[in-house]
Design an enzyme around this catalytic site. Sequence first.
Site, PDB file in Angstrom:
ATOM      1  N   ASP A  88      16.490 -11.712 -16.580  1.00 55.03           N
ATOM      2  CA  ASP A  88      15.048 -11.420 -16.554  1.00 55.03           C
ATOM      3  C   ASP A  88      14.800 -10.163 -15.699  1.00 55.03           C
ATOM      4  O   ASP A  88      15.411  -9.981 -14.645  1.00 55.03           O
ATOM      5  CB  ASP A  88      14.304 -12.630 -15.969  1.00 55.03           C
TER       6      ASP A  88
ATOM      7  N   ASN B 286       7.808 -21.775 -21.745  1.00 50.86           N
ATOM      8  CA  ASN B 286       6.349 -21.702 -21.833  1.00 50.86           C
ATOM      9  C   ASN B 286       5.887 -21.441 -23.263  1.00 50.86           C
ATOM     10  O   ASN B 286       6.483 -20.610 -23.959  1.00 50.86           O
ATOM     11  CB  ASN B 286       5.830 -20.583 -20.932  1.00 50.86           C
TER      12      ASN B 286
ATOM     13  N   GLN C 228       2.882 -18.377 -21.187  1.00 56.98           N
ATOM     14  CA  GLN C 228       3.744 -17.530 -22.031  1.00 56.98           C
ATOM     15  C   GLN C 228       3.179 -16.118 -22.079  1.00 56.98           C
ATOM     16  O   GLN C 228       1.996 -15.927 -22.385  1.00 56.98           O
ATOM     17  CB  GLN C 228       3.860 -18.101 -23.451  1.00 56.98           C
TER      18      GLN C 228
ATOM     19  N   HIS D  62      11.656 -18.173 -25.820  1.00 58.15           N
ATOM     20  CA  HIS D  62      12.735 -17.963 -24.850  1.00 58.15           C
ATOM     21  C   HIS D  62      12.783 -19.136 -23.895  1.00 58.15           C
ATOM     22  O   HIS D  62      11.761 -19.732 -23.570  1.00 58.15           O
ATOM     23  CB  HIS D  62      12.564 -16.641 -24.094  1.00 58.15           C
TER      24      HIS D  62
ATOM     25  N   HIS E 166      13.972 -20.125 -20.134  1.00 51.17           N
ATOM     26  CA  HIS E 166      14.363 -19.600 -18.818  1.00 51.17           C
ATOM     27  C   HIS E 166      15.412 -20.520 -18.195  1.00 51.17           C
ATOM     28  O   HIS E 166      15.241 -21.747 -18.197  1.00 51.17           O
ATOM     29  CB  HIS E 166      13.168 -19.597 -17.859  1.00 51.17           C
TER      30      HIS E 166
HETATM   31  P1  AMP Z   1       7.100 -16.062 -20.224  1.00 55.15           P
HETATM   32  O1  AMP Z   1       6.049 -15.865 -19.167  1.00 55.15           O
HETATM   33  O2  AMP Z   1       7.637 -17.450 -20.295  1.00 55.15           O
HETATM   34  O3  AMP Z   1       6.645 -15.550 -21.577  1.00 55.15           O
HETATM   35  O4  AMP Z   1       8.335 -15.197 -19.764  1.00 55.15           O
HETATM   36  C1  AMP Z   1       8.506 -13.871 -20.074  1.00 55.15           C
HETATM   37  C2  AMP Z   1       9.580 -13.354 -19.159  1.00 55.15           C
HETATM   38  O5  AMP Z   1      10.133 -12.191 -19.713  1.00 55.15           O
HETATM   39  C3  AMP Z   1       9.102 -12.989 -17.749  1.00 55.15           C
HETATM   40  O6  AMP Z   1       9.855 -13.725 -16.799  1.00 55.15           O
HETATM   41  C4  AMP Z   1       9.357 -11.487 -17.660  1.00 55.15           C
HETATM   42  O7  AMP Z   1       9.781 -11.109 -16.381  1.00 55.15           O
HETATM   43  C5  AMP Z   1      10.451 -11.300 -18.674  1.00 55.15           C
HETATM   44  N1  AMP Z   1      10.519  -9.991 -19.309  1.00 55.15           N
HETATM   45  C6  AMP Z   1       9.500  -9.284 -19.862  1.00 55.15           C
HETATM   46  N2  AMP Z   1       9.969  -8.139 -20.402  1.00 55.15           N
HETATM   47  C7  AMP Z   1      11.311  -8.132 -20.187  1.00 55.15           C
HETATM   48  C8  AMP Z   1      12.345  -7.223 -20.500  1.00 55.15           C
HETATM   49  N3  AMP Z   1      12.103  -6.072 -21.132  1.00 55.15           N
HETATM   50  N4  AMP Z   1      13.610  -7.540 -20.137  1.00 55.15           N
HETATM   51  C9  AMP Z   1      13.866  -8.701 -19.478  1.00 55.15           C
HETATM   52  N5  AMP Z   1      12.927  -9.591 -19.152  1.00 55.15           N
HETATM   53  C10 AMP Z   1      11.664  -9.315 -19.488  1.00 55.15           C
END
Ligand code: AMP
Length: 138
Positions: free
Chosen positions: A32, A88, A95, A101, A103
């Site tokens: 992440d 999420n 989300q 995805h 985590h």
């Molecule tokens: P969510 O809030 O469950 O949708 O999680 C999205 C996650 O993606 C967050 O923890 C962000 O930090 C992560 N994220 C967003 N863009 C990127 C990226 N380009 N590379 C890696 N992680 C990312």
Amino acid sequence: MKDCNCIFCKIANGEIPSNTVYEDEYFRAILDLSPAAKGHTLILPKEHFANLYELDDEYAKRVMPVAKMIAMAAKKALNADGVNLVQNNEAAAGQTVPHFHLHVIPRHEGDNALPLWTPGQSDPEEQKEIAAKIGGEL
Ligand code: AMP
Ligand code: ZN
């Protein structure tokens, strides 16, 4: 089917570079960008599914063994005391990227990396009604 405007589709399929922890035919697992803790990993399907509701059952079946493998590897590699799995769905649930995805978050005692919920109170009658309500939709 990949979604051309989806950043996680691009990352999962290697069009955008990432710190990849694991890859197979179905998934890419990456670090992440804004980690809650060291080793915070996201498991991304290579096909586009907006969320859990849309996730193909074949992917759903395959994602947990991958999560288990990464959780155990991260625990060993980072000497973690525990691991959270978080997933999420929709903005109301936090989300921010509409591509499914999972985590995987390695934890250390007292790290306060992930605030969990405050336990509420339950009413036995209401619990019965809710269980029946949800069960009725299955
Ligand atoms: P969510 O809030 O469950 O949708 O999680 C999205 C996650 O993606 C967050 O923890 C962000 O930090 C992560 N994220 C967003 N863009 C990127 C990226 N380009 N590379 C890696 N992680 C990312
Ligand atoms: Zn996507």
